[in-house]
Scaffold this active site. Structure first.
Site, PDB file in Angstrom:
ATOM      1  N   ARG A   1       0.855  -1.185   0.000  1.00  0.00           N
ATOM      2  CA  ARG A   1       0.000   0.000   0.000  1.00  0.00           C
ATOM      3  C   ARG A   1       0.891   1.235   0.000  1.00  0.00           C
ATOM      4  O   ARG A   1       1.867   1.298   0.752  1.00  0.00           O
ATOM      5  CB  ARG A   1      -0.864  -0.024   1.264  1.00  0.00           C
ATOM      6  CG  ARG A   1      -1.877   1.077   1.331  1.00  0.00           C
ATOM      7  CD  ARG A   1      -2.668   1.005   2.618  1.00  0.00           C
ATOM      8  NE  ARG A   1      -2.201   2.008   3.545  1.00  0.00           N
ATOM      9  CZ  ARG A   1      -2.936   2.517   4.548  1.00  0.00           C
ATOM     10  NH1 ARG A   1      -4.168   2.087   4.752  1.00  0.00           N
ATOM     11  NH2 ARG A   1      -2.444   3.420   5.359  1.00  0.00           N
TER      12      ARG A   1
ATOM     13  N   HIS B   1      -9.264   6.765   2.717  1.00  0.00           N
ATOM     14  CA  HIS B   1      -9.728   7.016   4.081  1.00  0.00           C
ATOM     15  C   HIS B   1     -10.947   7.946   4.123  1.00  0.00           C
ATOM     16  O   HIS B   1     -10.988   8.921   4.877  1.00  0.00           O
ATOM     17  CB  HIS B   1      -8.586   7.566   4.940  1.00  0.00           C
ATOM     18  CG  HIS B   1      -8.550   6.970   6.322  1.00  0.00           C
ATOM     19  ND1 HIS B   1      -9.180   7.554   7.376  1.00  0.00           N
ATOM     20  CD2 HIS B   1      -7.974   5.845   6.806  1.00  0.00           C
ATOM     21  CE1 HIS B   1      -8.981   6.811   8.467  1.00  0.00           C
ATOM     22  NE2 HIS B   1      -8.260   5.762   8.136  1.00  0.00           N
TER      23      HIS B   1
ATOM     24  N   GLU C   1      -9.111   2.129  -1.747  1.00  0.00           N
ATOM     25  CA  GLU C   1      -9.867   1.790  -0.535  1.00  0.00           C
ATOM     26  C   GLU C   1     -10.649   2.993   0.004  1.00  0.00           C
ATOM     27  O   GLU C   1     -10.147   4.124  -0.013  1.00  0.00           O
ATOM     28  CB  GLU C   1      -8.861   1.306   0.518  1.00  0.00           C
ATOM     29  CG  GLU C   1      -9.499   0.995   1.855  1.00  0.00           C
ATOM     30  CD  GLU C   1      -8.439   0.696   2.919  1.00  0.00           C
ATOM     31  OE1 GLU C   1      -7.304   0.320   2.561  1.00  0.00           O
ATOM     32  OE2 GLU C   1      -8.755   0.860   4.099  1.00  0.00           O
TER      33      GLU C   1
ATOM     34  N   GLU D   1      -4.658  -7.378   5.003  1.00  0.00           N
ATOM     35  CA  GLU D   1      -3.773  -6.285   5.422  1.00  0.00           C
ATOM     36  C   GLU D   1      -2.887  -6.762   6.572  1.00  0.00           C
ATOM     37  O   GLU D   1      -3.347  -7.466   7.472  1.00  0.00           O
ATOM     38  CB  GLU D   1      -4.614  -5.086   5.883  1.00  0.00           C
ATOM     39  CG  GLU D   1      -3.781  -3.899   6.330  1.00  0.00           C
ATOM     40  CD  GLU D   1      -4.644  -2.706   6.756  1.00  0.00           C
ATOM     41  OE1 GLU D   1      -5.853  -2.890   6.997  1.00  0.00           O
ATOM     42  OE2 GLU D   1      -4.099  -1.595   6.832  1.00  0.00           O
TER      43      GLU D   1
HETATM   44  C1  CS2 Z   1      -6.545   2.286   7.973  1.00  0.00           C
HETATM   45  C2  CS2 Z   1      -6.487   2.074   9.479  1.00  0.00           C
HETATM   46  O1  CS2 Z   1      -5.461   0.193   7.848  1.00  0.00           O
HETATM   47  C3  CS2 Z   1      -6.194   0.977   7.267  1.00  0.00           C
HETATM   48  O2  CS2 Z   1      -6.616   0.806   6.147  1.00  0.00           O
HETATM   49  O3  CS2 Z   1      -7.680   2.814   7.452  1.00  0.00           O
HETATM   50  O4  CS2 Z   1      -5.160   2.324   9.821  1.00  0.00           O
HETATM   51  C4  CS2 Z   1      -7.414   2.940  10.326  1.00  0.00           C
HETATM   52  O5  CS2 Z   1      -7.126   4.287  10.206  1.00  0.00           O
HETATM   53  C5  CS2 Z   1      -7.266   2.519  11.777  1.00  0.00           C
HETATM   54  O6  CS2 Z   1      -7.513   1.165  11.901  1.00  0.00           O
HETATM   55  C6  CS2 Z   1      -8.189   3.312  12.703  1.00  0.00           C
HETATM   56  O7  CS2 Z   1      -8.142   2.784  13.978  1.00  0.00           O
HETATM   57 MG    MG Z   2      -8.267   1.911   5.634  1.00  0.00          MG
END
Ligand code: CS2
Ligand code: MG
Length: 402
Positions: free
Chosen positions: A147, A212, A236, A339
């Site tokens: 990513r 996000h 995403e 992930e």
């Molecule tokens: C993020 C996360 O991993 C991801 O894709 O969107 O790091 C997210 O911000 C956190 O899990 C929030 O607690």
């Molecule tokens: Mg995320």
């Protein structure tokens, strides 16, 4: 095998984790993760005050019945706090069932249908050059999927970019830190990042990006279209997904695959997205979406519509969640990717685990259960520290999605 007792362990080996431990009259114990970033104590209270008293004396093998009892039995259904609490119980019970059988959990879930679980790591940097340098490090570690998140010129900070490259943690101060966001500044940086990345890293590696929840549907459509030449694995959370129908608009404009759902806690959050084939990957996780029992139901629905899984796996999901997720991933036919953000050495020491990274894949290991335990003496040395996720404002001061 009856549930004799259960308790909640809250520990902060670098960041907060909430863990449910269930003990049975046979002496076996099961573990479930109950961590909800920035809202840890709400779930701990839900478990201690409302769930644990109702578990004592129940048949620990009756996973589905206990799930239905906690879900249907709660008049105030769903929501992240409730579903995370249910998930903790569910994962602990699957752990127990597999331990009772003397088998790794993936065998109980139907057996392995692949040799390993492809994971993606997080390359991030203050600018494009730094992000690409990081991506090369991940490539050298054997990652097949990476990513990419880069700082945005003109913005002091952005999500996904950290100083500590392997352990990103956005929750910090007691009250939320305020970030500033500008879509105009952000939008042109991502195609530039991907163009530079393809040039530097080649085409043999999957590249991903997380928006996000920052864009409107039409902006997301435009970004997806502009990224098409660089063949991203996925884009995403391009936009918040409360309005599932809004993804129709994004779909009309781009063939870039879409991944959504790390904040989902139920199949109802994703039903339309899946049935109308508006997404390609569903990011719901064992911990926030009702455990293995409910995640399997979501994955089964997704399979009917050609949607694959891409479970959330940030550092705020404890090793217990990672272990359970890997057994789910290994045995789920429509698995896509997992992930994987590495935990700190302190966290790994508190949660000894059987899973291992090898050539871009994780494997859950063959220990009975989900293969993750907790060192409670060590956990007690790291007391809870309040921390909140940031909030986000536009440059004119109005609130935006973080
Ligand atoms: C993020 C996360 O991993 C991801 O894709 O969107 O790091 C997210 O911000 C956190 O899990 C929030 O607690
Ligand atoms: Mg995320």
């Amino acid at each position: 095998m009856k549930i004799k007792s259960a308790r909640v362990v809250v520990t902060c080996p670098g960041r907060n984790f909430v863990t449910l431990k269930i003990e049975t009259d046979t002496g076996l114990t099961g573990l479930g993760d109950a961590t909800l970033n920035g809202r840890e104590l709400a779930v701990a209270s839900y478990l201690s005050d409302h769930v644990i008293p109702a578990l004592i004396g129940r048949d620990a093998q009756a996973i589905e019945d206990i799930w239905q009892y906690l879900y249907r039995g709660a008049y105030w259904r769903r929501g992240p706090v409730t579903m995370t609490a249910i998930a903790a119980v569910d994962v602990a019970l699957w752990d127990l069932k597999a331990k009772q059988a003397g088998l790794p959990l993936y065998q109980i879930l139907g057996g392995a249908c692949r040799t390993g679980v492809m994971v993606y790591g997080h390359a991030n940097g203050a600018n494009i050059a730094e992000t690409i340098e990081e991506a090369r490090r991940y490539q050298a570690m054997g990652y097949k999927a990476i990513r990419l998140q880069s700082g945005v010129p003109g913005l002091a900070s952005t999500y996904g970019v950290s100083t500590d490259k392997l352990f990103y943690e956005p929750a910090s101060a007691i009250l939320p830190v305020e970030n500033l966001w500008s879509t105009v500044k952000y939008l042109p940086t991502v195609p530039r990042l991907f163009e530079a990345a393809r040039e530097a890293l080649g085409w043999d590696v999957h590249l991903l990006h997380d928006v996000h929840h920052r864009l409107t549907p039409i902006e997301a459509g435009r970004l997806g279209k502009e990224l098409e030449p660089y063949r991203p694995f996925w884009l995403e959370d391009p936009t918040p997904a409360e309005n599932q129908a809004s993804f129709r608009l994004i779909r009309q404009h781009t063939t870039t695959p879409l991944a959504v759902g790390e904040v989902f806690n139920s199949i109802w959050d994703a039903k339309q997205l899946i049935e109308e084939q508006l997404i390609d990957y569903i990011r719901a996780t064992v911990v926030h979406a009702g455990g293995v029992t409910h995640l399997r139901r979501i994955a089964t629905l997704a399979d009917l519509y050609g949607v694959r899984t891409g479970c959330h796996g940030a550092t705020d999901l404890s090793p217990v969640s990672m272990g359970a997720a890997l057994h789910f991933d290994l045995s789920t036919p429509n698995f896509g990717i997992q992930e994987y953000m590495r935990h700190t050495a302190e966290t790994d020491a508190v949660f000894p685990h059987a899973y291992r990274f090898e050539a871009g894949d994780l494997h859950p290991g063959d220990a009975p259960g989900h293969g993750v335990s907790i060192d409670e003496d060590l956990a007690a040395k790291f007391p809870y520290r309040p921390a909140s996720l940031p909030v986000n404002r536009l440059e004119d001061g109005s609130m935006w999605n973080w």
